[in-house]
Design an enzyme around this catalytic site. Structure first.
Site, PDB file in Angstrom:
ATOM      1  N   HIS A  97       0.832  -1.205   0.000  1.00  0.00           N
ATOM      2  CA  HIS A  97       0.000   0.000   0.000  1.00  0.00           C
ATOM      3  C   HIS A  97       0.869   1.259   0.000  1.00  0.00           C
ATOM      4  CE1 HIS A  97      -3.892  -2.012   0.673  1.00  0.00           C
ATOM      5  NE2 HIS A  97      -3.100  -2.962   1.134  1.00  0.00           N
ATOM      6  N   HIS A 145       4.364 -13.780  -6.792  1.00  0.00           N
ATOM      7  CA  HIS A 145       3.038 -14.054  -6.213  1.00  0.00           C
ATOM      8  C   HIS A 145       1.962 -13.188  -6.880  1.00  0.00           C
ATOM      9  CE1 HIS A 145       3.910 -10.283  -4.332  1.00  0.00           C
ATOM     10  NE2 HIS A 145       2.996 -10.360  -3.405  1.00  0.00           N
ATOM     11  N   ASP A 189      -6.179   5.703   0.526  1.00  0.00           N
ATOM     12  CA  ASP A 189      -6.054   4.292   0.138  1.00  0.00           C
ATOM     13  C   ASP A 189      -7.441   3.643   0.154  1.00  0.00           C
ATOM     14  OD1 ASP A 189      -3.544   2.006   0.662  1.00  0.00           O
ATOM     15  OD2 ASP A 189      -5.613   1.317   0.659  1.00  0.00           O
TER      16      ASP A 189
HETATM   17  N1  UDP Z   1       9.493  -5.034  -2.543  1.00  0.00           N
HETATM   18  C1  UDP Z   1      10.828  -4.742  -2.660  1.00  0.00           C
HETATM   19  N2  UDP Z   1      11.728  -5.563  -2.069  1.00  0.00           N
HETATM   20  C2  UDP Z   1      11.376  -6.661  -1.374  1.00  0.00           C
HETATM   21  C3  UDP Z   1      10.000  -6.981  -1.266  1.00  0.00           C
HETATM   22  C4  UDP Z   1       9.085  -6.147  -1.876  1.00  0.00           C
HETATM   23  O1  UDP Z   1      11.208  -3.738  -3.274  1.00  0.00           O
HETATM   24  O2  UDP Z   1      12.259  -7.358  -0.872  1.00  0.00           O
HETATM   25  C5  UDP Z   1       8.499  -4.107  -3.127  1.00  0.00           C
HETATM   26  C6  UDP Z   1       8.011  -4.562  -4.476  1.00  0.00           C
HETATM   27  O3  UDP Z   1       8.854  -4.075  -5.491  1.00  0.00           O
HETATM   28  C7  UDP Z   1       6.631  -3.948  -4.521  1.00  0.00           C
HETATM   29  C8  UDP Z   1       6.176  -3.956  -3.078  1.00  0.00           C
HETATM   30  O4  UDP Z   1       7.362  -4.045  -2.304  1.00  0.00           O
HETATM   31  O5  UDP Z   1       6.694  -2.616  -4.963  1.00  0.00           O
HETATM   32  C9  UDP Z   1       5.299  -5.143  -2.738  1.00  0.00           C
HETATM   33  O6  UDP Z   1       4.039  -4.945  -3.277  1.00  0.00           O
HETATM   34  P1  UDP Z   1       3.245  -6.070  -4.052  1.00  0.00           P
HETATM   35  O7  UDP Z   1       1.928  -5.463  -4.417  1.00  0.00           O
HETATM   36  O8  UDP Z   1       4.032  -6.599  -5.171  1.00  0.00           O
HETATM   37  O9  UDP Z   1       3.058  -7.249  -3.036  1.00  0.00           O
HETATM   38  P2  UDP Z   1       2.709  -7.338  -1.458  1.00  0.00           P
HETATM   39  O10 UDP Z   1       4.017  -7.213  -0.766  1.00  0.00           O
HETATM   40  O11 UDP Z   1       1.756  -6.244  -1.117  1.00  0.00           O
HETATM   41  O12 UDP Z   1       2.108  -8.685  -1.312  1.00  0.00           O
HETATM   42  N1  UDP Z   2      -7.979 -10.316   1.268  1.00  0.00           N
HETATM   43  C1  UDP Z   2      -8.153 -11.645   1.502  1.00  0.00           C
HETATM   44  N2  UDP Z   2      -8.051 -12.097   2.780  1.00  0.00           N
HETATM   45  C2  UDP Z   2      -7.800 -11.272   3.812  1.00  0.00           C
HETATM   46  C3  UDP Z   2      -7.617  -9.944   3.546  1.00  0.00           C
HETATM   47  C4  UDP Z   2      -7.698  -9.501   2.259  1.00  0.00           C
HETATM   48  O1  UDP Z   2      -8.412 -12.422   0.618  1.00  0.00           O
HETATM   49  O2  UDP Z   2      -7.733 -11.729   4.969  1.00  0.00           O
HETATM   50  C5  UDP Z   2      -8.067  -9.838  -0.117  1.00  0.00           C
HETATM   51  C6  UDP Z   2      -8.959  -8.665  -0.270  1.00  0.00           C
HETATM   52  O3  UDP Z   2     -10.165  -9.093  -0.739  1.00  0.00           O
HETATM   53  C7  UDP Z   2      -8.271  -7.743  -1.263  1.00  0.00           C
HETATM   54  C8  UDP Z   2      -6.955  -8.347  -1.477  1.00  0.00           C
HETATM   55  O4  UDP Z   2      -6.812  -9.377  -0.514  1.00  0.00           O
HETATM   56  O5  UDP Z   2      -8.918  -7.726  -2.458  1.00  0.00           O
HETATM   57  C9  UDP Z   2      -5.841  -7.386  -1.353  1.00  0.00           C
HETATM   58  O6  UDP Z   2      -5.780  -7.003  -0.051  1.00  0.00           O
HETATM   59  P1  UDP Z   2      -5.072  -5.688   0.279  1.00  0.00           P
HETATM   60  O7  UDP Z   2      -5.731  -4.564  -0.413  1.00  0.00           O
HETATM   61  O8  UDP Z   2      -4.984  -5.570   1.740  1.00  0.00           O
HETATM   62  O9  UDP Z   2      -3.642  -5.866  -0.417  1.00  0.00           O
HETATM   63  P2  UDP Z   2      -2.329  -6.444   0.186  1.00  0.00           P
HETATM   64  O10 UDP Z   2      -2.145  -5.770   1.503  1.00  0.00           O
HETATM   65  O11 UDP Z   2      -2.499  -7.916   0.266  1.00  0.00           O
HETATM   66  O12 UDP Z   2      -1.285  -6.039  -0.819  1.00  0.00           O
END
Ligand code: UDP
Ligand code: UDP
Length: 466
Positions: A23, A359, A121
């Site tokens: 986020h 992922h 957000d």
């Molecule tokens: N990221 C990074 N280094 C790491 C892990 C994550 O720069 O070791 C950054 C990645 O490039 C992205 C963000 O953190 O911009 C992670 O967001 P994403 O939506 O891909 O996945 P989430 O971590 O929310 O599951």
């Molecule tokens: N979500 C889910 N299980 C949870 C919380 C969130 O499946 O316990 C789903 C939710 O529906 C949303 C998506 O995960 O569409 C992404 O969640 P979030 O916006 O928090 O992004 P993240 O923090 O995983 O990058």
């Protein structure tokens, strides 16, 4: 409502991200982009943060951009939250931010010059738009996933009113969404997250516009369905503003070893393996992944993560992946295994990287698109299957559909042999190589001067100045 500086109208924008790097990242990028367009930016920094990565990136932003002003937002301490017993500390933190919303009102009132807009957000929207409304500040939502995911977000509140359980979903203007692709939490109507999802879905209608870090050609169907009124009537304009550029501000001390190693590898030969900032793999899956990467015969850079929150991720690499793998990687020079934060965007932009086992967190997908790196999609939960299907459809990569996700019934540890084979196929896939290059060109065109994303954001900034 905009301030006057000399003869020019200056727009003053406040940004409010939610918990977690997924986020925070698009907000950091949006903040630096707005500052580069001459906006005055107030960045609301929630205190405390869940992860050290968030704190480090916030400090780096404020020390690099004097025109971005921090507004510290201390949270209420909510003991009652323990009752939710949610495994995920980021969602708990998000709920705690939502419940502290009233504390932001006096902080916003004290800002000078007054705000032209408030960008919140999506996961905080229903709690904070009423606060901005009290001050007559126009609210905008930054949706932190894909536009395709936004169609579900917007459509669901209407659907859930008559359904007890979500089945396959047919969103007008979109390909049918099978139940298996829907974020698991949404199958439980009593889940706190489902409630937030519905409330925030309704709040979309109260925003002046919804910003998405995507570009039109990547998700043309979703953007058209949303803006054409097919998904929900009365939805505000959805503006694609991506790929957002990485700010110059980055925490110092990022491991030079990783880039020194990459520098020594041939062009496009390395597969980068990372599941984002908050997805931990089980020990058994970590072991199999190690076997698979070795079996692939490809060069690899693997970021290992065994705990959701970085502050708790203290276990050594030797224990997690085994000394043998580390030594063989070092000895043959074919594999580098690391733990902790790496600058992913920079890794993906490095000429040695040719593939990405991901992922499919949305930021990762957009970064891969902008860098022209093909993805082997291995979604682990949340919105990631929706994003993975888009990766496949857009030509950005392939999706290992048969691999289950965390906690799914019948999901088993994916065996190394299978992983190795898919990785090898990914790097050798010339068809995907061509389509990824096309996606990258489209991404660059959209975010460059005169492109659809660039102009979409420029129009908004113009409006805030008026
Ligand atoms: N990221 C990074 N280094 C790491 C892990 C994550 O720069 O070791 C950054 C990645 O490039 C992205 C963000 O953190 O911009 C992670 O967001 P994403 O939506 O891909 O996945 P989430 O971590 O929310 O599951
Ligand atoms: N979500 C889910 N299980 C949870 C919380 C969130 O499946 O316990 C789903 C939710 O529906 C949303 C998506 O995960 O569409 C992404 O969640 P979030 O916006 O928090 O992004 P993240 O923090 O995983 O990058």
């Amino acid at each position: 409502m905009s301030a006057t500086s000399g003869d020019a109208q200056v727009s003053h924008v406040a940004l409010l991200p939610s918990a977690g790097m997924g986020h925070l990242t698009p907000f950091l990028r949006l903040a630096s982009t707005l500052a580069s367009h001459g906006c005055r930016v107030t960045f609301i920094a929630i205190h405390p943060t869940v992860s050290s990565a968030e704190s480090l990136h916030l400090s780096a932003l404020f020390s690099t951009y004097p025109q971005i002003h921090p507004l510290e937002f201390p949270l209420l301490h909510l003991d009652a939250m323990d009752a939710y017993k949610l495994a995920d500390p980021f969602y708990l933190h998000c709920e705690s931010i939502r419940r502290s919303a009233h504390l932001l009102l006096p902080l916003l009132t004290s800002l000078s010059p007054p705000l032209s807009s408030f960008i919140v957000d999506i996961s905080l929207a229903s709690a904070f738009i009423p606060i901005a409304n009290k001050l007559d500040i126009p609210s905008y939502i930054l949706f932190t996933s894909s536009a395709t995911m936004l169609t579900l977000f917007a459509y669901l509140p209407g659907l859930i009113a008559d359904a007890k359980r979500i089945d396959d979903v047919a969103i007008p203007g979109m390909q049918p969404l099978p139940a298996s692709m829907i974020p698991p939490a949404l199958h439980d109507p009593t889940n706190l997250f489902t409630k937030q999802f519905i409330e925030n879905g309704r709040a979309l209608l109260q925003a002046k516009a919804i910003l998405v870090n995507t570009f039109e050609s990547l998700e043309a169907d979703a953007v058209a369905a949303l803006n054409g009124g097919a998904v929900v009537r009365g939805l505000p304009p959805v503006v694609a503003i991506g790929p957002l550029h990485q700010p110059a501000a980055r925490p110092s001390g990022s491991p030079g070893r990783t880039f020194a190693w990459l520098d020594a590898q041939p062009a496009r030969s390395v597969v980068y393996v990372s599941f984002g900032s908050r997805t931990a793999l089980s020990r058994a899956q970590i072991k199999e992944l190690g076997v698979g990467l070795e079996r692939s015969g490809c060069r690899f850079l693997w970021v290992v993560k065994s705990k959701i929150v970085d502050r708790e991720d203290g276990e050594g690499l030797e224990e997690l992946v085994g000394n043998g793998l580390l030594e063989r990687g070092r000895g043959r020079g074919k594999g580098l295994v690391v733990k902790g934060w790496v600058d992913q965007n920079e890794v993906l932009g490095h000429g040695a990287v040719g593939g990405f086992v991901s992922h499919c967190g949305w930021n990762s997908v957009v970064e891969a698109a902008a860098c022209g790196v093909r993805i082997l999609a291995w979604p682990r939960g949340a919105d990631q299957r929706v994003n993975a299907s888009l990766v496949e459809r857009s030509g950005l990569g392939v999706w290992a559909r048969e691999w289950g996700w965390d906690g799914e019934e019948g999901a088993e540890v994916v065996r190394g042999e299978e992983i190795g084979q898919r990785v090898r196929e990914l790097l050798g896939d010339t068809h995907v190589g061509e389509s990824v290059a096309r996606v990258r060109e489209e991404a660059l065109r959209a975010s460059g001067v005169g492109g659809s994303s660039y102009e979409g954001l420029a129009d908004l900034i113009e409006k805030w100045r008026a």
